[in-house]
Design an enzyme around this catalytic site. Structure first.
Site, PDB file in Angstrom:
ATOM      1  N   ASP A   1       5.658   2.346   2.698  1.00 49.23           N
ATOM      2  CA  ASP A   1       4.726   1.238   2.928  1.00 49.23           C
ATOM      3  C   ASP A   1       3.846   1.606   4.120  1.00 49.23           C
ATOM      4  OD1 ASP A   1       3.444  -1.144   3.556  1.00 49.23           O
ATOM      5  OD2 ASP A   1       5.187  -2.393   3.085  1.00 49.23           O
ATOM      6  N   HIS A   2       2.545   1.820   3.856  1.00 46.29           N
ATOM      7  CA  HIS A   2       1.643   2.300   4.900  1.00 46.29           C
ATOM      8  C   HIS A   2       1.347   1.222   5.947  1.00 46.29           C
ATOM      9  CE1 HIS A   2      -0.598   5.370   6.678  1.00 46.29           C
ATOM     10  NE2 HIS A   2      -1.577   5.541   5.803  1.00 46.29           N
ATOM     11  N   ARG A   3       1.728  -0.019   5.700  1.00 46.97           N
ATOM     12  CA  ARG A   3       1.572  -1.053   6.721  1.00 46.97           C
ATOM     13  C   ARG A   3       2.569  -0.866   7.851  1.00 46.97           C
ATOM     14  NH1 ARG A   3       2.359  -6.231   2.981  1.00 46.97           N
ATOM     15  NH2 ARG A   3       4.074  -4.860   2.360  1.00 46.97           N
TER      16      ARG A   3
ATOM     17  N   ILE B   1       4.636   2.367   8.074  1.00 44.73           N
ATOM     18  CA  ILE B   1       4.878   3.787   8.343  1.00 44.73           C
ATOM     19  C   ILE B   1       3.577   4.566   8.182  1.00 44.73           C
ATOM     20  CG2 ILE B   1       6.155   5.826   7.557  1.00 44.73           C
ATOM     21  CD1 ILE B   1       8.221   3.719   6.418  1.00 44.73           C
TER      22      ILE B   1
ATOM     23  N   PRO C   1       0.841  -1.205   0.000  1.00 42.68           N
ATOM     24  CA  PRO C   1       0.000   0.000   0.000  1.00 42.68           C
ATOM     25  C   PRO C   1       0.875   1.253   0.000  1.00 42.68           C
ATOM     26  CG  PRO C   1       0.018  -1.005   2.183  1.00 42.68           C
ATOM     27  CD  PRO C   1       0.774  -1.930   1.289  1.00 42.68           C
TER      28      PRO C   1
END
Length: 456
Positions: free
Chosen positions: A428-430, A432, A256
């Site tokens: 990576d939004h998982r 950060i 993501p």
């Protein structure tokens, strides 16, 4: 015949049992030092085994499909000096002249079309031809939708297969998550994909997930006869483009992505860079060198960016290896500069020049592209104001840099002309969140704006 010498696989990093996918020479071929003998393909890269010296190939010790490691014997070569000297006893029995070097296969494996790889087994031939079928047949032979399930996007659940196998599976419309790997460590091979297709044709294939359960069914890629609309030309993708394309598609689909944009005032940095270049004319000092040092400082301050996902765990790295995207005629490659935190600006500048030249000369090995913590992609020498770089898995962030420009900046009293550098940080939004990304780019801009912060 003079004594033959062995050509062995050089240091290829941590890779072992790497399969041979292509033979670049044949017995009797004349080779030059560093000319490719065979092509190996690991999970991460394609590499050539070079000839250690000039000479004539007398015997190949490997074939396509063999698995090699560091030190494995590839060929027996008669050194050039010995090959040129006629036998003293029977001059007439000297070896026949070898074929001209121009007749040897091209040494650059990345420029060879995929057709050079071993042909698939006959059984799945019909599905394999489907992507190339005429448009009139497309409806009956199109690839089936590939289902993506949210749970399957976690790294620990990604099917273990090489880029070549992933490409092969996509051509057949096979979902690798449904294929059981029979190779070492559960790796999926081409034979496993072929067996899955045979089973599916016989009615024994596993059912694909269909909509409604949280998955996403992708419709087949459109088949268009472009020649109906005007003149066209078809050019095969290079091997690098095929491998990097598969990696980029995977990373974009599975990570993501969010991109944070910021500007850094590099007016003083640029003045210092020019002065440093004038004092060290034998070393090209580019802005990228300062970006490497600033990135290391930011990674130390925000360690979550120097990490990788491993299933349900986050691996925090204590080393600082920076990947640098290099544009080559055959596609994009990302060599790694190791221990960037322990090197000064001039040392980094020299190493950056060497590894960039090595990339453009197609001499990078798998070891040169392993171990990266964080990548930088700079388009500043070309243009643009911002872009969205794709994360280089298993890293969790990548920094994109565009062209700097003079802009008016308010100093509290009036406007000053300042040199501003656009920064684009994809993360990576998982791992950060947005606030952390904003802090990271703000700190990065502070360091580039005042290099004294590197001493803190």
């Amino acid at each position: 015949m003079a004594e033959l010498k062995e050509a062995r696989v050089p240091d290829i990093g941590d890779d072992k049992d790497v399969p041979v996918i292509e033979l670049l020479v044949q017995p009797g071929d004349v080779v030059k030092k560093d000319q490719g003998l065979v092509t190996l393909e690991s999970d991460k890269a394609t590499m050539e085994v070079p000839a250690p010296f000039d000479g004539i190939v007398r015997e190949l010790k490997v074939k396509v499909g063999d698995e090699l490691s560091e030190g494995s014997v590839v060929a027996l070569i008669e050194p050039a000096v010995a090959a040129a000297a006629p036998p003293p006893a029977k001059p007439a029995a000297a070896p026949a002249p070898a074929p001209a070097p121009a007749a040897a296969p091209a040494p650059a494996a990345v420029a060879r079309p995929e057709s050079a790889a071993p042909a698939p087994a006959p059984a799945p031939a019909k599905p394999a031809e489907a992507p190339r079928a005429a448009s009139a047949e497309a409806p009956s032979r199109s690839s089936p939708p590939v289902s993506f399930d949210a749970d399957a996007l976690m790294p620990a659940k990604v099917p273990h297969a090489s880029p070549a196998v992933r490409l092969f599976a996509r051509e057949l419309g096979v979902d690798l998550s449904q294929v059981t790997g029979s190779a070492r460590a559960g790796r999926i091979s081409k034979e496993d994909v072929q067996a899955f297709v045979k089973s599916a044709l016989a009615g024994g294939g596993a059912p694909r997930a269909t909509g409604g359960g949280g998955g996403l069914d992708l419709i087949p890629w459109p088949k268009v006869d472009f020649a109906k609309f005007g003149p066209v030309e078809s050019k095969p993708l290079s091997r690098i483009q095929k491998l990097s394309g598969a990696n980029l598609a995977r990373n974009w689909a599975m990570i993501p992505h969010v991109t944070q944009f910021d500007d850094a005032d590099i007016t003083e940095m640029e003045a210092f860079r020019k002065k440093l270049g004038e004092e060290n004319k034998d070393t090209k000092v580019t802005p990228l060198v300062f970006l490497i040092k600033a990135a290391v400082a930011a990674l130390k301050k925000y360690p979550a960016f120097n990490a990788s996902l491993d299933g349900d765990n986050l691996v925090l790295k204590k080393y600082f290896h920076i990947g640098i995207a290099v544009d080559t005629p055959d596609g994009l490659v990302v060599p790694v500069i190791r221990d960037a935190d322990r090197k000064g600006l001039l040392e980094l500048a020299k190493e950056l020049g060497e590894i960039s030249a090595k990339a453009r000369d197609k001499k990078l090995t798998s070891a040169d592209m392993q171990g990266g913590c964080f990548s930088i992609s700079s388009l500043g020498g070309i243009g643009g104001t911002a872009f969205t770089p794709i994360i280089n898995a298993p890293e969790v962030a990548i920094l994109g840099v565009s062209r700097s420009a003079m802009k008016p900046v308010w100093n509290g009293k009036d406007f000053d002309a300042r040199l501003m550098l656009p920064l684009s940080l994809s993360y990576d939004h998982r791992v950060i969140d947005g606030a952390a990304a904003a802090r990271f780019t703000a700190y990065l801009a502070q360091v580039l704006g005042d290099l004294r912060r590197l001493l803190l």
